[in-house]
Design a protein around this motif. Structure first.
Motif, mmCIF file in Angstrom:
data_model
loop_
_atom_site.group_PDB
_atom_site.id
_atom_site.type_symbol
_atom_site.label_atom_id
_atom_site.label_comp_id
_atom_site.label_asym_id
_atom_site.label_seq_id
_atom_site.Cartn_x
_atom_site.Cartn_y
_atom_site.Cartn_z
ATOM 1 N N SER A 195 30.403 -30.416 24.872
ATOM 2 C CA SER A 195 30.133 -30.266 26.310
ATOM 3 C C SER A 195 30.532 -28.862 26.752
ATOM 4 O O SER A 195 31.385 -28.219 26.142
ATOM 5 C CB SER A 195 30.898 -31.306 27.121
ATOM 6 O OG SER A 195 32.300 -31.078 27.033
ATOM 7 N N CYS A 196 29.888 -28.396 27.821
ATOM 8 C CA CYS A 196 30.261 -27.129 28.424
ATOM 9 C C CYS A 196 30.255 -27.349 29.937
ATOM 10 O O CYS A 196 29.216 -27.719 30.494
ATOM 11 C CB CYS A 196 29.323 -26.004 28.018
ATOM 12 S SG CYS A 196 27.589 -26.456 27.968
ATOM 13 N N SER A 197 31.384 -27.152 30.564
ATOM 14 C CA SER A 197 31.552 -27.536 31.962
ATOM 15 C C SER A 197 32.063 -26.360 32.782
ATOM 16 O O SER A 197 32.936 -25.607 32.358
ATOM 17 C CB SER A 197 32.549 -28.700 32.065
ATOM 18 O OG SER A 197 32.172 -29.747 31.194
ATOM 19 N N LEU A 255 33.668 -21.202 32.077
ATOM 20 C CA LEU A 255 33.442 -22.574 31.660
ATOM 21 C C LEU A 255 34.379 -22.966 30.527
ATOM 22 O O LEU A 255 34.981 -22.113 29.861
ATOM 23 C CB LEU A 255 31.994 -22.794 31.232
ATOM 24 C CG LEU A 255 31.412 -21.889 30.150
ATOM 25 C CD1 LEU A 255 30.365 -22.636 29.345
ATOM 26 C CD2 LEU A 255 30.771 -20.664 30.786
ATOM 27 N N VAL A 285 34.491 -25.163 26.982
ATOM 28 C CA VAL A 285 33.651 -25.706 25.918
ATOM 29 C C VAL A 285 34.518 -26.597 25.038
ATOM 30 O O VAL A 285 35.559 -26.162 24.538
ATOM 31 C CB VAL A 285 33.035 -24.575 25.072
ATOM 32 C CG1 VAL A 285 32.143 -25.153 23.978
ATOM 33 C CG2 VAL A 285 32.249 -23.617 25.952
ATOM 34 N N SER A 286 34.091 -27.840 24.850
ATOM 35 C CA SER A 286 34.878 -28.772 24.041
ATOM 36 C C SER A 286 33.937 -29.731 23.316
ATOM 37 O O SER A 286 32.748 -29.814 23.628
ATOM 38 C CB SER A 286 35.846 -29.559 24.921
ATOM 39 O OG SER A 286 35.151 -30.298 25.915
ATOM 40 N N LEU A 312 29.043 -21.309 18.132
ATOM 41 C CA LEU A 312 28.465 -20.998 19.437
ATOM 42 C C LEU A 312 27.526 -19.815 19.275
ATOM 43 O O LEU A 312 27.742 -18.939 18.434
ATOM 44 C CB LEU A 312 29.542 -20.653 20.474
ATOM 45 C CG LEU A 312 30.567 -21.721 20.859
ATOM 46 C CD1 LEU A 312 31.812 -21.563 20.011
ATOM 47 C CD2 LEU A 312 30.914 -21.602 22.337
ATOM 48 N N TRP A 330 37.626 -21.481 26.030
ATOM 49 C CA TRP A 330 37.291 -21.015 27.374
ATOM 50 C C TRP A 330 36.323 -19.837 27.247
ATOM 51 O O TRP A 330 36.471 -19.008 26.355
ATOM 52 C CB TRP A 330 38.556 -20.597 28.124
ATOM 53 C CG TRP A 330 39.279 -21.792 28.693
ATOM 54 C CD1 TRP A 330 39.269 -22.219 29.984
ATOM 55 C CD2 TRP A 330 40.122 -22.704 27.981
ATOM 56 N NE1 TRP A 330 40.025 -23.349 30.127
ATOM 57 C CE2 TRP A 330 40.572 -23.677 28.905
ATOM 58 C CE3 TRP A 330 40.529 -22.821 26.648
ATOM 59 C CZ2 TRP A 330 41.396 -24.727 28.563
ATOM 60 C CZ3 TRP A 330 41.347 -23.874 26.296
ATOM 61 C CH2 TRP A 330 41.775 -24.808 27.254
ATOM 62 N N VAL A 365 25.910 -24.736 21.569
ATOM 63 C CA VAL A 365 27.212 -25.127 21.021
ATOM 64 C C VAL A 365 26.985 -26.255 20.025
ATOM 65 O O VAL A 365 26.283 -27.234 20.339
ATOM 66 C CB VAL A 365 28.177 -25.591 22.128
ATOM 67 C CG1 VAL A 365 29.567 -25.836 21.544
ATOM 68 C CG2 VAL A 365 28.250 -24.579 23.256
ATOM 69 N N LYS A 416 24.545 -28.879 21.795
ATOM 70 C CA LYS A 416 24.456 -28.869 23.253
ATOM 71 C C LYS A 416 23.801 -27.561 23.702
ATOM 72 O O LYS A 416 24.180 -26.489 23.242
ATOM 73 C CB LYS A 416 25.853 -28.983 23.861
ATOM 74 C CG LYS A 416 25.938 -28.696 25.344
ATOM 75 C CD LYS A 416 25.320 -29.782 26.196
ATOM 76 C CE LYS A 416 26.206 -30.991 26.267
ATOM 77 N NZ LYS A 416 25.655 -32.017 27.176
ATOM 78 N N CYS A 432 23.609 -25.341 26.786
ATOM 79 C CA CYS A 432 24.274 -25.118 28.065
ATOM 80 C C CYS A 432 23.483 -24.077 28.846
ATOM 81 O O CYS A 432 23.408 -22.910 28.448
ATOM 82 C CB CYS A 432 25.707 -24.635 27.852
ATOM 83 S SG CYS A 432 26.673 -25.742 26.802
ATOM 84 N N ASP A 449 23.960 -28.243 33.383
ATOM 85 C CA ASP A 449 24.322 -28.561 32.006
ATOM 86 C C ASP A 449 23.281 -29.506 31.425
ATOM 87 O O ASP A 449 23.125 -30.612 31.887
ATOM 88 C CB ASP A 449 25.699 -29.230 31.993
ATOM 89 C CG ASP A 449 26.114 -29.656 30.599
ATOM 90 O OD1 ASP A 449 25.547 -29.127 29.645
ATOM 91 O OD2 ASP A 449 26.995 -30.517 30.488
#
Length: 1010
Positions: free
Chosen positions: A835-837, A858, A860-861, A871, A945, A961, A969, A971, A983
């Motif tokens: 995920s990237c938030s 953002l 990233v996890s 990435l 981060w 990612v 993902k 993003c 997202d």
């Protein structure tokens, strides 16, 4: 392998009758988009989009897109399609075959989970994600055939969703992202007690879905898929699949919703077929682009064998007597590598398998020619000396690791010690359509077990049989290769055959064997597209006369002349036609007192692939490929795909001829095109009825004519061995480390009652028992059995186990084979993507864009257990900076981005004594390779981060990612949404993620731990 907009059957009464009879015989439901071009004939829906067409079109489209991206310029579609190569169309055919098999295999054809039927949506989504995981794992371990198989299965289920569900009826104009991306919004599925359809009493069903099932408001939508046949039972009020072949259509609610075809008799929602096919095509394209971005562009092209020259495969006996042979192989390898250095094609695969007794291997496999030369230079002729050796074990390894259509060259002077592997090696050779050529520095008539005193002698405890090389001869004969008996003094020159056969775009014009003690006459045809014609003849000739199309003759053994140049080495004649080469039919007359093999090759891009098929009248009307050898004495269809023709190149192919082992005509097969027009996304596919299949071995010759009316001919080199027994693999399960797995098979006896034996073999030693197992099978009867494999707990995820099954009658030569590729998959696969938030968005872009910038911070996890893997900045003109810990102050970031014009990847590894490690950072720009997270930051299971900064003139960006399980993902970053991050995953718009406050708190909690 083409779009296939209809088969031309006019004037062919037999084919018309065959179609009509099968239309009348069809009695069970049709599911999914139709499997292939023949399905449209059986359903009288000539303009339907089939699984085959959707899949081929998508693969070619993304392949051309990838090639153009690599070249940084727009190319001509037709030109690029022509140059994709025969190997590419073979690879595409494997995906199409796997896709269609979902409708034909007994283990999948009636299971609603594989077809998004009977509202089994959640289970089908889990299956899709497993197919994706399996595909990525196989590609990463370079098990490309297994990857193509699982990719075909994925495509079938994915495409079926749009045909079987009410997604189109809900007014959806984009694909359903949740199918392969579980964190995307999901539409709830109707519960078992929720009615979904109204009664429909006509073939065409309009507005038969209940209103909620066609609602276009996202917050009140409900998903359903049709039930078919009797399993599982259809609840009252549910939608049926529908169509005249679906027995459930008579149960309430009557009718159906499938969009499989444009025929109202088979598809009640036929009027939405084109929309469903368009979405299925978009979804297929989306998967291919995700796969390309996940494995990399170069690997993606290898997966589909794009512009691949034939693999160079050496199987080398390394015992002490093999010094000259090893030296010759080194010389040829170096020469081939030098000739390929400036070639536009991919360098291909290089494979080396050394062997002696008792050791075999290891396998040296690489795409780097320098590494290959290093391995072959390190070979030493040491030890051994006993006759025989473990040659077939080495060939089996080479076949397992090499791609289809490979040329395998075996250098040895010893007979095989492991004759029990012949059936498995034969099966692999035929399944992969590879050629095996033996270069033997031994006299087959020599039986005392020793050689001349000038070299290290081989010794045998027993006298040697004069037939000890018969298995080599059989293998080369059935594969279209050669067996050459030569000497140490000639092996350097004889090995020139390696270079002749491994050049790009080699086609076969003639391949025959002759055992007559008299003159034999053979002919071959040269057309205008062919260059550099070379003839290879093995054996000993007493006379050889070559005659040109203009009736000019040359006695090759006695004189020099204008037609050809002959080189004679011990065991091999190499004849090169001299330019200018006349077009037309050439004739070769040869006299010998023993066995001769003739092989004629030339340079041309025009070639063909083929397979045999039978009409299936079970759950899906269509042509099902015959696995293994075809059944003798019964009708079958011959399906050919012509490759290498440019779209503007006019050529027609009228018939195929089945040729016996000595070149005699066995049967004339009239061909009809499966497509009404050429396409930049396909090759021309031809279909003919073989009635009956001959009872003797044969090869296939394709005949046609070019735009000038001149004849074209191409010949397949492998020999088809018809039989009266079949073996079918009924299930191809996944292998789970630490667990046992059962593979079911079925044996069909097309002859009288008799006793059979079954032998199983695998390349990893996972089988519990290999056999042979003996059992009787009644006349026209069958036998169902299974083999069991145990996968070690430490088996590598993504590894492929090649399982071969061979059945043989004990009272006749009848035998057949099946090959299955089983992939090792973790028990509990991680299917959750990263995920990237958004944590913070800064955007204040004025009308003059080049005077300001925007930025987004953002987190990233990875949402699963695997951890972050890589990435990459896929799109955008700005700079992406990654940190081990929460982003530093804006001033520090400003310094980090002070040079926005930089065009290289910067990885600053200077450390800080501060608690946040602010200067542990990496910067990425578009065009940089993916950043390997595990190499840069050991804690890949922890969040990263990131901050993206760009000029306002570039308002959007995309970051990819990946986690280590292969989940990806996409993003999407944009300056247009204040304090928000759009997202999404893989090709569509997704949810707006929560506020950045939570992630800033997460950063504060996390940073003391660093």
């Amino acid at each position: 392998m083409s779009q296939g907009r209809g088969i031309c059957v006019g004037g062919t009464k037999l084919v018309r009758w065959f179609i009509l009879s099968h239309l009348l015989l069809l009695a069970l439901p049709c599911m999914g988009f139709l499997p292939n071009f023949w399905s449209r004939v059986l359903t009288l829906s000539w303009d339907s989009h089939t699984h085959q067409y959707i899949t081929e079109r998508a693969i070619v489209s993304v392949t051309l897109e990838t090639l153009r991206g690599a070249r940084k310029h727009q190319g001509n579609h037709a030109d690029e399609e022509t140059k994709l190569g025969r190997g590419f169309w073979r690879a595409v055919g494997e995906v199409v075959k796997s896709n269609a098999a979902m409708d034909f295999l007994s283990s999948t054809m009636s299971d609603p989970v594989y077809h998004f039927d009977s509202e089994q949506v959640d289970s089908s989504i889990v299956m899709l994600q497993l197919f994706w995981t399996q595909t990525v794992l196989s590609v990463r371990t370079k098990e490309y055939q297994s990857a193509r198989r699982s990719l075909g299965q994925l495509f079938h289920s994915l495409q079926d969703f749009y045909s079987h569900s009410n997604w189109v009826e809900m007014g959806q104009r984009s694909i359903y992202l949740h199918l392969l991306h579980p964190d995307e919004p999901a539409v709830p599925v109707a519960k078992e007690d929720t009615a979904t359809c109204m009664e429909c009493f006509s073939n065409t069903c309009r507005n038969n879905l209940l209103p909620r099932l066609t609602n276009t408001q996202e917050d009140s939508q409900l998903l359903t898929t049709g039930y078919f046949s009797t399993f599982p039972p259809k609840p009252q009020g549910k939608c049926s699949h529908g169509g005249i072949l679906d027995s459930s259509r008579h149960l309430g609610a009557k009718g159906g919703i499938n969009k499989d075809s444009t025929s109202p008799f088979f598809s009640p929602h036929h009027y939405l077929h084109v929309k469903a096919a368009a979405l299925a095509t978009e979804a297929t394209l989306d998967v291919l682009r995700d796969l390309r971005d996940t494995v990399g562009h170069k690997t993606f092209l290898r997966l589909f064998s794009v512009k691949q020259v034939p693999a160079l495969v050496f199987v080398m006996d390394t015992t002490g007597s093999m010094f000259e042979e090893i030296t010759a192989a080194r010389f040829r390898a170096h020469s081939i590598i030098q000739s390929r250095a400036n070639s536009p094609e991919q360098p291909g695969t290089f494979l080396l398998v050394p062997f002696h007794d008792p050791e075999v291997g290891p396998v040296y496999e690489t795409e780097d020619p320098n590494q290959f030369m290093h391995h072959i230079d390190s070979l030493m002729a040491l030890g051994g000396g006993d006759e025989p050796e473990m040659c077939l074990s080495a060939i089996q390894l080479a076949l397992t690791h090499s791609p289809p259509l490979s040329e395998i060259f075996v250098f040895t002077d010893a007979s095989p010690k492991d004759a029990h592997l012949f059936d498995a090696v034969k099966a692999l050779t035929l399944e992969k359509q590879s050629k095996v050529t033996f270069l033997l520095t031994e006299d087959p008539n020599y039986t005392t077990g020793s050689r001349g005193s000038w070299r290290k002698k081989r010794r045998s405890k027993e006298p040697l049989s004069p037939d000890r090389f018969s298995l080599y001869k059989s293998l080369s004969s059935l594969s279209g290769g050669l067996t050459i008996f030569t000497t140490n003094s000639d092996i350097h020159r004889v090995s020139s055959i390696v270079e002749d056969n491994t050049a790009a775009d080699k086609v076969t014009l003639l391949h025959v064997e002759s055992d007559h003690d008299m003159m034999s006459t053979h002919s071959f045809r040269v057309d205008n597209s062919i260059k550099n014609v070379t003839l290879h003849v093995t054996g000993t000739m007493m006379e050889c006369v070559l005659t040109s199309p203009s009736d000019q003759s040359q006695s090759l053994l006695n004189e020099q002349g204008p037609l050809a140049e002959l080189e004679h080495f011990q065991g091999l004649y190499r004849i090169s036609l001299l330019p200018p080469i006349q077009s037309g039919q050439w004739k070769l007359q040869a006299t010998s007192d023993g066995h001769l093999t003739f092989n004629v090759i030339g340079d041309s891009s025009v070639d063909f692939l083929y397979y045999f098929a039978t009409v299936t009248n079970e759950t899906h009307p269509g042509l099902a490929r015959v696995e293994g050898s075809p059944v003798a004495g019964v009708p079958a269809f011959l399906v050919l795909a012509v490759t290498g023709l440019a779209s503007d190149e006019e050529a027609s192919f009228s018939h195929a001829t089945l040729l016996g082992a000595e070149g005699e005509n066995l049967q004339h097969v009239k061909l009809n095109s499966s497509s009404s027009a050429s396409s930049a996304y396909s090759v021309e596919e031809l279909v003919g009825l073989v009635d009956p299949v001959p009872r003797v071995p044969f090869c296939v010759r394709l005949t046609g004519q070019d735009s000038k009316g001149d004849k074209l001919e191409r010949v397949s080199t492998e020999m088809v061995h018809p039989t009266h027994v079949q073996i079918q693999v009924l299930s191809v399960p996944r292998l789970v480390p630490g667990h046992s797995t059962v593979v079911d098979f079925n044996i069909l006896n097309h002859g009288p009652e008799r006793l059979f034996s079954l032998t199983a073999d695998d390349n990893c030693g996972y089988l519990h028992t290999r056999g042979p197992h003996r059992f009787p099978v009644a006349e026209k009867g069958s036998f169902r059995g299974q083999v069991q494999l145990h996968t070690p707990a430490k088996a590598q995820a993504g590894a492929t186990v090649t399982l071969t099954l061979t059945v043989r009658a004990l009272d006749s030569p009848d035998s057949n084979y099946a090959v299955a590729y089983l992939t090792v998959v973790p028990l509990d696969s991680d299917t959750s993507p990263p995920s990237c938030s958004a944590a913070r968005v800064q955007s204040n872009c004025p009308s003059i864009c080049n005077e300001s910038s925007w930025a987004v911070s953002l987190v990233v996890s990875d949402n699963g257990r695997s951890g972050l893997a890589a990435l990459q900045l896929q799109k955008g003109e700005g700079i992406l900076t990654l940190f081990h810990s929460p982003t530093p102050t804006e001033d520090t970031l400003g310094e980090a981005q002070s040079d926005p014009g930089q065009k290289q990847l910067h990885r600053d590894k200077t450390t800080s004594t501060g608690p946040h490690h602010h200067h542990h950072k990496a910067t990425l720009e578009r065009g940089d390779p993916p950043l390997n997270v595990s190499e840069w930051f050991l804690g890949s299971s922890q969040p990263l981060w990131a901050r993206y900064t760009s000029s306002c003139c570039s308002a959007q960006a995309e970051m990819l990612v990946w986690d280590t399980a292969g989940n990806m993902k996409r993003c999407h970053l944009t300056s247009g949404q204040q304090k928000q991050l759009r997202d999404t995953e893989s090709g569509g718009t997704g949810r707006i993620m929560p506020s950045g406050v939570f992630f800033l708190l997460l950063g504060l909690l996390w940073s003391p731990l660093l």
